[in-house]
Design an enzyme around this catalytic site. Structure first.
Site: not given
Length: 256
Positions: A157, A144
């Site tokens: 995350y 990401s």
């Protein structure tokens, strides 16, 4: 162009979104596909039909990849399905939106186990297979932009994706003598089911678009195109890096 003729690819979390797009892209270029999700439903059925209609084989294996043993079994079952495995795409991932001071240990573990621990042991199982079969392989991890940039309220995350960035760099060196390449793909804001709320909330969407020089969300197919490149022999000298698919977001980012 059949860059993946006689190649088998396992794509985790491929019932929908980016994972499904990756499966269809690799199949369109000749690969046979092992699909994966927590449950087999109409989405998996539809994908198998689409892949079969391309003249390629497809199998769906259910597994919750937050459990390392499940991932090991998934990789080994994928190998048994068609007798070989050439490409491992670690696409499955989760995120939890919480204030840092409210995150529970259970929530932290779920994110880290899915986004990092499961991937670690899935790659390990794949590498053991490659060593035993005396063959090379390709790993593509779905990271990401938040392996690089902040994302307040998503601390676990970000930590998982930062860990994945370093794992990929480290394994690129360790696995190179085995002819196993490994890279990360880092999507930015992509029009997928996980961003449904964002896409349906104009104020939130406009705030995101302000940070994207191209002023639009990406499509799952944009990510799949890069995964296909990294999985192919066109990228035979490419390992150990992260490739952003973000419309310019990462180095233009300002937290609102």
């Amino acid at each position: 162009m059949n860059r993946f003729e006689n190649k088998i690819a396992l794509i985790t979390g491929s019932s929908q979104g980016i994972g499904a797009a990756c499966a269809l892209r690799l199949a369109s270029e000749g690969a046979d596909i092992i699909l994966n999700g927590r449950s087999y439903d109409e989405r998996g059925e539809g994908l198998i039909k689409q892949i079969n209609d391309m003249g390629r084989r497809a199998t769906f294996l259910t597994a919750d990849v937050s459990n390392p043993q499940n991932v090991i079994n998934l990789v080994n079952d994928a190998i048994k399905s068609y007798g070989q495995l050439d490409i491992l795409v670690n696409n499955a991932g989760v995120e939890k939106n919480h204030n840092f001071w409210e995150v529970t240990e259970q929530e932290y573990d779920f994110v880290m186990d899915t986004n990092l621990k499961g991937i670690f042991f899935g790659i390990q199982a794949f590498v053991k297979y490659c060593m035993g079969a005396n063959r090379g392989g390709v790993v593509v991890n779905m990271s990401s932009v938040h392996e690089e940039i902040i994302f307040p309220h998503f601390a676990a995350y970000c930590a998982s994706k930062g860990g994945l960035k370093m794992l990929t760099r480290d394994l690129a060196t360790e696995l190179a003598p085995l002819n196993v390449r490994i890279n990360n793909v880092a999507p930015g804001a992509i029009a997928t089911p996980i961003n449904k709320h964002l896409m349906e909330t104009p104020d939130l969407l406009n705030n995101v678009l302000k940070n994207i020089p191209m002023k639009k969300l990406g499509e799952p197919e944009d990510v799949a195109a890069l995964v296909a490149f990294l999985s192919s022999d066109d990228a035979k000298y490419v390992t150990g890096s992260t490739y952003f698919v973000d419309g310019g977001l990462t180095y233009h980012y300002e937290e609102q």
